[in-house]
Design a protein around this motif. Structure first.
Motif, PDB file in Angstrom:
ATOM      1  N   UNK A  37      37.988  40.455  47.318  1.00 25.98           N
ATOM      2  CA  UNK A  37      36.893  39.636  46.665  1.00 25.98           C
ATOM      3  C   UNK A  37      35.677  40.273  46.145  1.00 25.98           C
ATOM      4  N   UNK A  38      35.511  41.488  46.390  1.00 29.86           N
ATOM      5  CA  UNK A  38      34.205  42.079  46.089  1.00 29.86           C
ATOM      6  C   UNK A  38      33.079  41.985  47.009  1.00 29.86           C
ATOM      7  N   UNK A  39      33.317  41.611  48.282  1.00 29.92           N
ATOM      8  CA  UNK A  39      32.318  41.387  49.360  1.00 29.92           C
ATOM      9  C   UNK A  39      32.521  42.286  50.659  1.00 29.92           C
ATOM     10  N   UNK A  40      33.101  43.431  50.246  1.00 26.52           N
ATOM     11  CA  UNK A  40      33.196  44.430  51.459  1.00 26.52           C
ATOM     12  C   UNK A  40      31.725  44.530  52.091  1.00 26.52           C
ATOM     13  N   UNK A  41      31.758  45.231  53.381  1.00 26.48           N
ATOM     14  CA  UNK A  41      30.399  45.560  53.933  1.00 26.48           C
ATOM     15  C   UNK A  41      29.663  46.693  53.331  1.00 26.48           C
ATOM     16  N   UNK A  42      29.881  47.440  52.425  1.00 29.55           N
ATOM     17  CA  UNK A  42      29.262  48.262  51.646  1.00 29.55           C
ATOM     18  C   UNK A  42      28.604  47.569  50.318  1.00 29.55           C
ATOM     19  N   UNK A  43      29.213  46.463  49.888  1.00 25.55           N
ATOM     20  CA  UNK A  43      29.025  45.855  48.783  1.00 25.55           C
ATOM     21  C   UNK A  43      27.385  45.327  48.479  1.00 25.55           C
ATOM     22  N   UNK A  44      26.760  45.024  49.724  1.00 23.97           N
ATOM     23  CA  UNK A  44      25.367  44.714  49.669  1.00 23.97           C
ATOM     24  C   UNK A  44      24.335  45.893  49.266  1.00 23.97           C
ATOM     25  N   UNK A  45      24.530  46.889  49.636  1.00 27.72           N
ATOM     26  CA  UNK A  45      23.867  47.941  49.305  1.00 27.72           C
ATOM     27  C   UNK A  45      23.990  48.711  48.097  1.00 27.72           C
ATOM     28  N   UNK A  46      25.000  48.156  47.270  1.00 31.28           N
ATOM     29  CA  UNK A  46      25.255  48.627  45.829  1.00 31.28           C
ATOM     30  C   UNK A  46      24.535  47.918  44.640  1.00 31.28           C
ATOM     31  N   UNK A  47      24.008  48.566  43.703  1.00 26.73           N
ATOM     32  CA  UNK A  47      23.336  48.231  42.552  1.00 26.73           C
ATOM     33  C   UNK A  47      24.348  46.996  41.930  1.00 26.73           C
ATOM     34  N   UNK A  48      25.368  47.408  41.863  1.00 23.55           N
ATOM     35  CA  UNK A  48      26.156  46.239  40.979  1.00 23.55           C
ATOM     36  C   UNK A  48      27.391  45.855  41.917  1.00 23.55           C
ATOM     37  N   UNK A  49      27.400  44.617  41.949  1.00 23.27           N
ATOM     38  CA  UNK A  49      28.663  43.986  43.050  1.00 23.27           C
ATOM     39  C   UNK A  49      29.867  44.432  42.554  1.00 23.27           C
ATOM     40  N   UNK A  50      30.715  44.686  43.460  1.00 23.55           N
ATOM     41  CA  UNK A  50      31.985  45.124  43.252  1.00 23.55           C
ATOM     42  C   UNK A  50      32.757  44.050  42.814  1.00 23.55           C
ATOM     43  N   UNK A  51      33.773  44.440  41.895  1.00 25.75           N
ATOM     44  CA  UNK A  51      34.521  43.475  41.148  1.00 25.75           C
ATOM     45  C   UNK A  51      35.598  42.632  42.276  1.00 25.75           C
ATOM     46  N   UNK A  52      35.979  41.460  41.950  1.00 25.19           N
ATOM     47  CA  UNK A  52      36.851  40.581  42.545  1.00 25.19           C
ATOM     48  C   UNK A  52      38.146  41.170  42.124  1.00 25.19           C
ATOM     49  N   UNK A  53      38.840  41.817  43.010  1.00 21.03           N
ATOM     50  CA  UNK A  53      40.347  42.583  42.374  1.00 21.03           C
ATOM     51  C   UNK A  53      41.453  41.457  42.420  1.00 21.03           C
ATOM     52  N   UNK A  54      41.087  40.214  42.943  1.00 20.81           N
ATOM     53  CA  UNK A  54      42.192  39.248  43.128  1.00 20.81           C
ATOM     54  C   UNK A  54      42.172  38.653  41.632  1.00 20.81           C
ATOM     55  N   UNK A  55      41.308  38.808  40.702  1.00 21.37           N
ATOM     56  CA  UNK A  55      41.165  37.924  39.439  1.00 21.37           C
ATOM     57  C   UNK A  55      41.615  39.017  38.227  1.00 21.37           C
ATOM     58  N   UNK A  56      41.974  40.145  38.547  1.00 19.98           N
ATOM     59  CA  UNK A  56      42.186  40.983  37.351  1.00 19.98           C
ATOM     60  C   UNK A  56      43.365  40.418  36.363  1.00 19.98           C
ATOM     61  N   UNK A  57      44.416  39.884  36.964  1.00 23.07           N
ATOM     62  CA  UNK A  57      45.410  39.374  35.982  1.00 23.07           C
ATOM     63  C   UNK A  57      44.784  38.137  35.194  1.00 23.07           C
ATOM     64  N   UNK A  58      44.239  37.233  35.974  1.00 18.39           N
ATOM     65  CA  UNK A  58      43.569  35.895  35.543  1.00 18.39           C
ATOM     66  C   UNK A  58      42.726  36.266  34.401  1.00 18.39           C
ATOM     67  N   UNK A  59      41.876  37.404  34.397  1.00 21.81           N
ATOM     68  CA  UNK A  59      40.894  37.897  33.451  1.00 21.81           C
ATOM     69  C   UNK A  59      41.603  38.733  32.273  1.00 21.81           C
ATOM     70  N   UNK A  60      42.717  38.753  32.373  1.00 20.23           N
ATOM     71  CA  UNK A  60      43.527  39.529  31.487  1.00 20.23           C
ATOM     72  C   UNK A  60      44.798  38.854  30.827  1.00 20.23           C
ATOM     73  N   UNK A  61      44.438  37.649  30.458  1.00 22.39           N
ATOM     74  CA  UNK A  61      45.606  36.611  29.977  1.00 22.39           C
ATOM     75  C   UNK A  61      46.959  36.409  30.854  1.00 22.39           C
TER      76      UNK A  61
END
Length: 121
Positions: A37-61
């Motif tokens: 979901x883009x909410x890993x423990x390292x995500x907070x320290x990142x400049x850009x939030x990691x992508x929610x990988x469960x929505x790849x298909x949803x975001x690609x028709x």
């Protein structure tokens, strides 16, 4: 020995997982989260939030863009974040972990199958 490699060359392979979920947990979950979901423990320290990988298909028709995601994992693809110090590409890492072509390829393909399997409808 495997494919004529020395036992020392095999040692990293024994520590690196091969099945898709294990590959995901070892290389992706720290940023993208255990559930993708883009909410890993390292995500907070990142400049850009990691992508929610469960929505790849949803975001690609509704289609999982397998070749595009493979390119992102191996080369960074069109997403500038992958390939940076913050979010590395994994193709070179997989190749270094095992000198044969088969294991890194299997690891990548298993990861892609896993990612395709966690897509939301």
């Amino acid at each position: 020995t495997l494919l004529g490699s020395s036992p020392s060359a095999q040692e990293p392979t024994a520590r690196v997982p091969l099945d898709g979920r294990s590959v995901y947990l070892a290389y992706c979950a720290s940023c993208h989260g255990v559930e993708g979901k883009g909410d890993g423990p390292a995500a907070e320290a990142m400049k850009r939030k990691p992508v929610d990988l469960t929505t790849i298909a949803k975001n690609n028709k509704g289609m999982f863009p397998r070749r595009t995601i493979e390119d992102v994992i191996v080369n960074g693809g069109r997403w500038k974040a992958h390939g940076s110090k913050e979010m590395p590409t994994w193709g070179p890492v997989f190749r270094l972990a095992d000198p044969s072509e088969n294991i890194p390829t299997a690891r990548l393909q298993n990861l892609l199958f896993y990612l395709e399997g966690i897509q939301t409808q």
